[in-house]
Design an enzyme around this catalytic site. Structure first.
Site, PDB file in Angstrom:
ATOM      1  N   ASP A 109      37.481  32.306  30.457  1.00  0.00           N
ATOM      2  CA  ASP A 109      38.685  32.193  31.314  1.00  0.00           C
ATOM      3  C   ASP A 109      38.460  31.172  32.531  1.00  0.00           C
ATOM      4  O   ASP A 109      37.653  31.379  33.324  1.00  0.00           O
ATOM      5  CB  ASP A 109      38.784  33.659  31.885  1.00  0.00           C
ATOM      6  CG  ASP A 109      40.080  33.887  33.077  1.00  0.00           C
ATOM      7  OD1 ASP A 109      41.193  34.387  32.280  1.00  0.00           O
ATOM      8  OD2 ASP A 109      39.787  33.619  34.046  1.00  0.00           O
ATOM      9  N   TYR A 159      40.840  26.380  39.373  1.00  0.00           N
ATOM     10  CA  TYR A 159      39.500  26.439  39.424  1.00  0.00           C
ATOM     11  C   TYR A 159      38.843  24.870  39.356  1.00  0.00           C
ATOM     12  O   TYR A 159      37.423  24.821  39.459  1.00  0.00           O
ATOM     13  CB  TYR A 159      38.592  27.286  38.082  1.00  0.00           C
ATOM     14  CG  TYR A 159      39.192  28.655  38.171  1.00  0.00           C
ATOM     15  CD1 TYR A 159      39.961  29.215  39.248  1.00  0.00           C
ATOM     16  CD2 TYR A 159      38.813  29.306  37.294  1.00  0.00           C
ATOM     17  CE1 TYR A 159      40.517  30.331  39.103  1.00  0.00           C
ATOM     18  CE2 TYR A 159      39.330  30.765  37.161  1.00  0.00           C
ATOM     19  CZ  TYR A 159      40.275  31.321  37.918  1.00  0.00           C
ATOM     20  OH  TYR A 159      40.843  32.592  37.930  1.00  0.00           O
ATOM     21  N   LYS A 165      45.116  28.389  33.369  1.00  0.00           N
ATOM     22  CA  LYS A 165      46.463  29.256  34.059  1.00  0.00           C
ATOM     23  C   LYS A 165      47.253  27.968  34.745  1.00  0.00           C
ATOM     24  O   LYS A 165      46.521  27.288  35.365  1.00  0.00           O
ATOM     25  CB  LYS A 165      46.207  30.210  35.121  1.00  0.00           C
ATOM     26  CG  LYS A 165      45.175  31.413  34.473  1.00  0.00           C
ATOM     27  CD  LYS A 165      44.628  32.353  35.488  1.00  0.00           C
ATOM     28  CE  LYS A 165      43.399  33.199  34.883  1.00  0.00           C
ATOM     29  NZ  LYS A 165      42.182  32.416  35.183  1.00  0.00           N
ATOM     30  N   HIS A 197      49.815  31.847  36.934  1.00  0.00           N
ATOM     31  CA  HIS A 197      48.637  32.060  37.630  1.00  0.00           C
ATOM     32  C   HIS A 197      49.002  33.321  38.693  1.00  0.00           C
ATOM     33  O   HIS A 197      48.529  34.220  38.872  1.00  0.00           O
ATOM     34  CB  HIS A 197      48.007  30.837  38.225  1.00  0.00           C
ATOM     35  CG  HIS A 197      46.522  31.261  38.681  1.00  0.00           C
ATOM     36  ND1 HIS A 197      45.419  30.434  38.680  1.00  0.00           N
ATOM     37  CD2 HIS A 197      46.043  32.412  38.898  1.00  0.00           C
ATOM     38  CE1 HIS A 197      44.548  30.934  39.159  1.00  0.00           C
ATOM     39  NE2 HIS A 197      44.655  32.307  39.115  1.00  0.00           N
TER      40      HIS A 197
HETATM   41  P1  NDP Z   1      33.614  39.564  39.491  1.00  0.00           P
HETATM   42  O1  NDP Z   1      34.072  40.859  39.696  1.00  0.00           O
HETATM   43  O2  NDP Z   1      33.131  38.920  38.165  1.00  0.00           O
HETATM   44  O3  NDP Z   1      32.205  39.253  40.218  1.00  0.00           O
HETATM   45  C1  NDP Z   1      31.433  38.000  40.295  1.00  0.00           C
HETATM   46  C2  NDP Z   1      30.340  38.385  41.444  1.00  0.00           C
HETATM   47  O4  NDP Z   1      29.690  39.458  41.150  1.00  0.00           O
HETATM   48  C3  NDP Z   1      29.417  37.292  41.729  1.00  0.00           C
HETATM   49  O5  NDP Z   1      29.170  37.271  43.007  1.00  0.00           O
HETATM   50  C4  NDP Z   1      28.345  37.485  40.675  1.00  0.00           C
HETATM   51  O6  NDP Z   1      26.957  36.830  41.409  1.00  0.00           O
HETATM   52  C5  NDP Z   1      28.147  38.811  40.807  1.00  0.00           C
HETATM   53  N1  NDP Z   1      27.646  39.576  39.746  1.00  0.00           N
HETATM   54  C6  NDP Z   1      27.934  39.235  38.367  1.00  0.00           C
HETATM   55  N2  NDP Z   1      27.257  40.215  37.559  1.00  0.00           N
HETATM   56  C7  NDP Z   1      26.531  40.765  38.296  1.00  0.00           C
HETATM   57  C8  NDP Z   1      25.412  41.700  38.002  1.00  0.00           C
HETATM   58  N3  NDP Z   1      25.223  41.804  36.721  1.00  0.00           N
HETATM   59  N4  NDP Z   1      25.010  42.449  38.755  1.00  0.00           N
HETATM   60  C9  NDP Z   1      24.924  41.954  40.018  1.00  0.00           C
HETATM   61  N5  NDP Z   1      25.794  41.163  40.594  1.00  0.00           N
HETATM   62  C10 NDP Z   1      26.590  40.303  39.740  1.00  0.00           C
HETATM   63  O7  NDP Z   1      34.603  38.423  40.384  1.00  0.00           O
HETATM   64  P2  NDP Z   1      35.443  37.229  39.900  1.00  0.00           P
HETATM   65  O8  NDP Z   1      36.366  37.080  41.031  1.00  0.00           O
HETATM   66  O9  NDP Z   1      34.533  35.855  39.548  1.00  0.00           O
HETATM   67  O10 NDP Z   1      36.290  37.702  38.557  1.00  0.00           O
HETATM   68  C11 NDP Z   1      36.035  37.340  37.518  1.00  0.00           C
HETATM   69  C12 NDP Z   1      37.056  36.385  36.861  1.00  0.00           C
HETATM   70  O11 NDP Z   1      38.248  36.776  37.004  1.00  0.00           O
HETATM   71  C13 NDP Z   1      36.872  34.929  37.512  1.00  0.00           C
HETATM   72  O12 NDP Z   1      35.556  34.283  37.152  1.00  0.00           O
HETATM   73  C14 NDP Z   1      38.322  34.238  37.000  1.00  0.00           C
HETATM   74  O13 NDP Z   1      38.006  34.009  35.674  1.00  0.00           O
HETATM   75  C15 NDP Z   1      39.292  35.685  36.948  1.00  0.00           C
HETATM   76  N6  NDP Z   1      39.842  35.664  38.153  1.00  0.00           N
HETATM   77  C16 NDP Z   1      41.166  35.318  38.113  1.00  0.00           C
HETATM   78  C17 NDP Z   1      42.233  35.456  39.280  1.00  0.00           C
HETATM   79  C18 NDP Z   1      43.672  35.402  39.106  1.00  0.00           C
HETATM   80  O14 NDP Z   1      44.126  35.136  39.972  1.00  0.00           O
HETATM   81  N7  NDP Z   1      44.151  35.423  37.728  1.00  0.00           N
HETATM   82  C19 NDP Z   1      41.518  35.440  40.607  1.00  0.00           C
HETATM   83  C20 NDP Z   1      39.827  35.664  40.667  1.00  0.00           C
HETATM   84  C21 NDP Z   1      39.363  35.882  39.519  1.00  0.00           C
HETATM   85  P3  NDP Z   1      26.180  35.701  40.761  1.00  0.00           P
HETATM   86  O15 NDP Z   1      27.390  34.692  40.294  1.00  0.00           O
HETATM   87  O16 NDP Z   1      25.681  34.878  41.898  1.00  0.00           O
HETATM   88  O17 NDP Z   1      25.639  36.264  39.791  1.00  0.00           O
END
Ligand code: NDP
Length: 277
Positions: free
Chosen positions: A45, A50, A75, A108
């Protein structure tokens, strides 16, 4: 490990779990997406916002996977809701990604203050008809926005990608999506980490011998939504995809359901109006 797929309303199959790339820096994106492919992910995604589409595309090419085995979503950025701008922005995405076509392209944000999301949708319908996107959908659309798209458009969105996690259950949006054959995708499925310290989630995870992130992702999967957790940490990338070997009983699903606080980590779709990113 194999990740199940869900059928969209136009018959296209989407892997239920993918890899999120928001906040991945361009310099790290190629390597991390490749690690995700190695861990079994087949769905990525990304978004124009981004600024890592090029590197996502490089990873798809470098993976050696047949194009048809990878599902790529991008998006439309908020500044491009005008019809011709949307078409040109899509062309730029395809050029950056170099994937030949997109599996899914989304509006988006609805940007109600701008008021042109139905115009953007009409452009996406043209892109779908041209075959350059296999499916089209929306993101951050409230039921009122979806109603307008359904009224004015000729194709129903295949997905609605919204913020969704145990602290934001999104019952009304999910019910509307389900009633209209729209698959709900959960962004920030881990609440950007905010839900992982919750004692209820810790207890569910302990009972099943899994991590809190795995318990939460399993909750999403059993509800039938599509998820794409983001991680820049290789061990977590592997961990997050390993959620198909256990099942949460109803009592655990209800316990996590009970955590809802209608608490967002991101913007509210009714008020998000930034076009500068
Ligand atoms: P997430 O809910 O996926 O959380 C990501 C965070 O959690 C990071 O800080 C990561 O740390 C941490 N994390 C991931 N896996 C673990 C684990 N197993 N244990 C502990 N901590 C963990 O947040 P996102 O906001 O990134 O959402 C996911 C995706 O959704 C985005 O990447 C994007 O593709 C999409 N999105 C879409 C939006 C929209 O408006 N359409 C808006 C926001 C997101 P680290 O990276 O340091 O490991």
């Amino acid at each position: 490990m194999s990740i199940p797929s869900i059928l969209l309303n136009n018959g296209v199959a989407i892997p239920q779990l993918g890899f999120g790339t928001y906040k991945l820096q361009p310099a790290q994106t190629r390597d991390l997406v490749l690690r995700a492919f190695e861990a079994g992910y087949r769905h990525v995604d990304t978004a124009q916002m981004y600024r890592n589409e090029r590197e996502v595309g490089e990873a798809v090419a470098a993976s050696g996977l047949p194009r048809a085995e990878v599902f790529v979503t991008s998006k439309l950025n908020n500044a491009f809701h005008a019809h011709d701008d949307a078409l040109a922005a899509f062309d730029r995405s395809l050029e950056e990604l170099g994937t030949g076509y997109l599996d899914l392209f989304l509006v988006h944000w609805p940007m109600p203050a701008v008021g042109r999301y139905t115009e953007a949708w009409a452009a996406l319908e043209e892109i779908l008809a041209s075959g350059r996107a296999r499916a089209i959908g929306v993101s951050n659309f409230q039921p009122a926005h979806l109603e307008r798209v359904l009224e004015t458009g000729t194709v129903a969105p295949a997905v609605n990608q919204v913020e969704l996690h145990p602290y934001l259950r999104q019952d009304a949006v999910r019910a509307f999506d389900a009633a209209h054959g729209i698959v709900t995708e959960a962004w920030s499925p881990l609440g950007r980490g905010s839900v992982l310290g919750d004692p209820v989630i810790a207890e569910v995870a302990r009972r099943h011998g899994v991590t809190p992130a795995q318990a939460v992702l399993r909750w999403h999967v059993q509800r039938g939504d599509v998820v794409f957790p983001k991680s820049a940490t290789p061990a977590r990338i592997v961990e997050n995809a390993d959620v198909f070997g256990f099942e949460l009983p109803d009592a655990d699903m209800s316990a996590i359901d009970g955590l809802n606080r209608d608490e967002r980590t991101g913007s509210h779709p009714d008020t998000e109006n930034r076009t500068d990113r």
